[in-house]
Write an enzyme that holds these catalytic residues in place. Sequence first.
Site, PDB file in Angstrom:
ATOM      1  N   ARG A 263       0.942  -1.030  -0.059  1.00  0.00           N
ATOM      2  CA  ARG A 263      -0.010   0.174  -0.104  1.00  0.00           C
ATOM      3  C   ARG A 263       1.005   1.088   0.150  1.00  0.00           C
ATOM      4  O   ARG A 263       2.105   1.334   0.900  1.00  0.00           O
ATOM      5  CB  ARG A 263      -1.170  -0.035   1.187  1.00  0.00           C
ATOM      6  N   ARG A 278       2.353   0.718  10.439  1.00  0.00           N
ATOM      7  CA  ARG A 278       1.657   1.364   8.933  1.00  0.00           C
ATOM      8  C   ARG A 278       3.037   1.378   7.888  1.00  0.00           C
ATOM      9  O   ARG A 278       3.529   2.071   7.986  1.00  0.00           O
ATOM     10  CB  ARG A 278       1.269   2.761   8.896  1.00  0.00           C
ATOM     11  N   GLU A 350      -6.645  -1.102  15.349  1.00  0.00           N
ATOM     12  CA  GLU A 350      -7.097  -2.536  14.210  1.00  0.00           C
ATOM     13  C   GLU A 350      -6.208  -3.507  13.961  1.00  0.00           C
ATOM     14  O   GLU A 350      -5.032  -2.934  13.449  1.00  0.00           O
ATOM     15  CB  GLU A 350      -7.443  -1.466  13.051  1.00  0.00           C
TER      16      GLU A 350
END
Length: 429
Positions: A263, A278, A350
């Site tokens: 990503r 991340r 999350e």
Amino acid sequence: MLDLKLIRDNPEWVESRLRSRGKGHDLQGIHALEQAKRALQTETETLQARRNEISREIGRLKVQQGDASALLAEMQSLGPRLKSLELLLRAKEEETLAAVSVLPNLPDESVPPGQDEQGNVELRRWPGTSEPAPLAFPAKNHWEIGEQLGILDFDAGARVAGARFTVLRGGGARLNRALVNFMLDLHAQHGYTEVLPPFLVNRDCLVGTGQLPKFEEDLFATRDDPLFLIPTAEVPVTNLVREQILEEASLPLRMVAWTSCFRREAGAAGKDTRGLIRQHQFDKVELVWVTRPEESDAALEQLTRDAERVLEQLGLPYRTVALCTGDLGFSARKTYDLEVWLPGQGQYREISSCSNTGDFQARRMQARLRRKETRKVELVHTLNGSGLAVGRTLVAILENFQCADGCVVIPEVLRPYMGGLSLLEPEKQ
RNA sequence: GGAGAGAUGACCGAGUGGUUUAAGGUGCACGCCUGGAAAGCGUGUGUACUCCAAAAGGGUACCGAGGGUUCGAAUCCCUCUCUCUCCGCCA
């Protein structure tokens, strides 16, 4: 993609469901486009019918040595007119499709209303109902723990590829692999079929699951081929049923896949810049269901349970959250997030997102089922959920099972995958 | 990467410009026949969109994809994709 007929027949309802996501959408424009398209279609098809009729007649006359000059003359004028109509029709069709394909899915009626993540509703916690007790010593962040153990090398990642890339070493690399294997084995035990899909996909697949055309800037693309790196295994695995008609008896399909995910995190500048939370590349074990429409609600509950079970087996505290209308992803009709407790950050983060997309992706993919009784064809429902994001699971293990001396205890269930190792210890230089 | 051969309905397979609105077969469904079954016979058998208030019933598109030639293309031409065979290279 939303059903054009639904937009046509129930525009106010569709509009209000869309508005619940927090943003209005121009259904008027779509309605006008669609109407113009159908008018063109009717006109075009009338001419096509005439053309076919004339051609047939000319053929008949030719065989019988008759005179076809009158018909040929009619075709002279009909031909060009038809050609330009066909072009107009196709343009209008493409325009309509483009307008509809940027509309997000409609939230299910059971999704709590809300503007943003503030509106999400916590459903349950594990193991207890209260926040996990703090550690007996000041909790460290996973990046501190990992660097001290010598298993996370952020500098090396940056040197080799850039920011948001990390090199795992020794026990860290092995722990990552152990997690993948443990998760795959667990889900296989629960009836999932393991799949190893391509990590690069074409544009059609990404349109099918909803990443395109709207979110191209989130994807890594290849330079010389029309391929993208997958942002999640959901893309290649769900697309296994694209343009297929499945026998009702073969459903539900339940698949589990490990892939690396890629990503660009284009909109995430400044967020989670430290650590593994991340990254541009991370491993994930993904669950995908393909179901009959009437069973997808129950399937979402089951899929979510299957993901929760991974956290429970690992002994990681978590909570389950129902996303509100304003926080739903583009393709989702309903989503449960699993959030794992991170002592180093003192908050839940999350670690899994489980969604029912209803027939939204199926319509984009043309994935259908044939009913056993009636032999009728209808769209399937598709669901996906992480089971789990491996990088974040590794983070959670480091932070939850850290000891005062900098060691990390390896969860029981992983030890067989770690050659019996029960403790990660700092490297002795 | 080079050379060649292919891609037709659920499947096999015919079809090299016009009675093909895709032959024929297999499979499947239903019916007849049978004590029951098999065989046999008959009928039906795709998807999408659209017209019609709906049903019934029409229409259009789709023979790997996209363009072109033609009054008319599964069929001829061009480009691309994929599959198979051989060669080369390679984990």
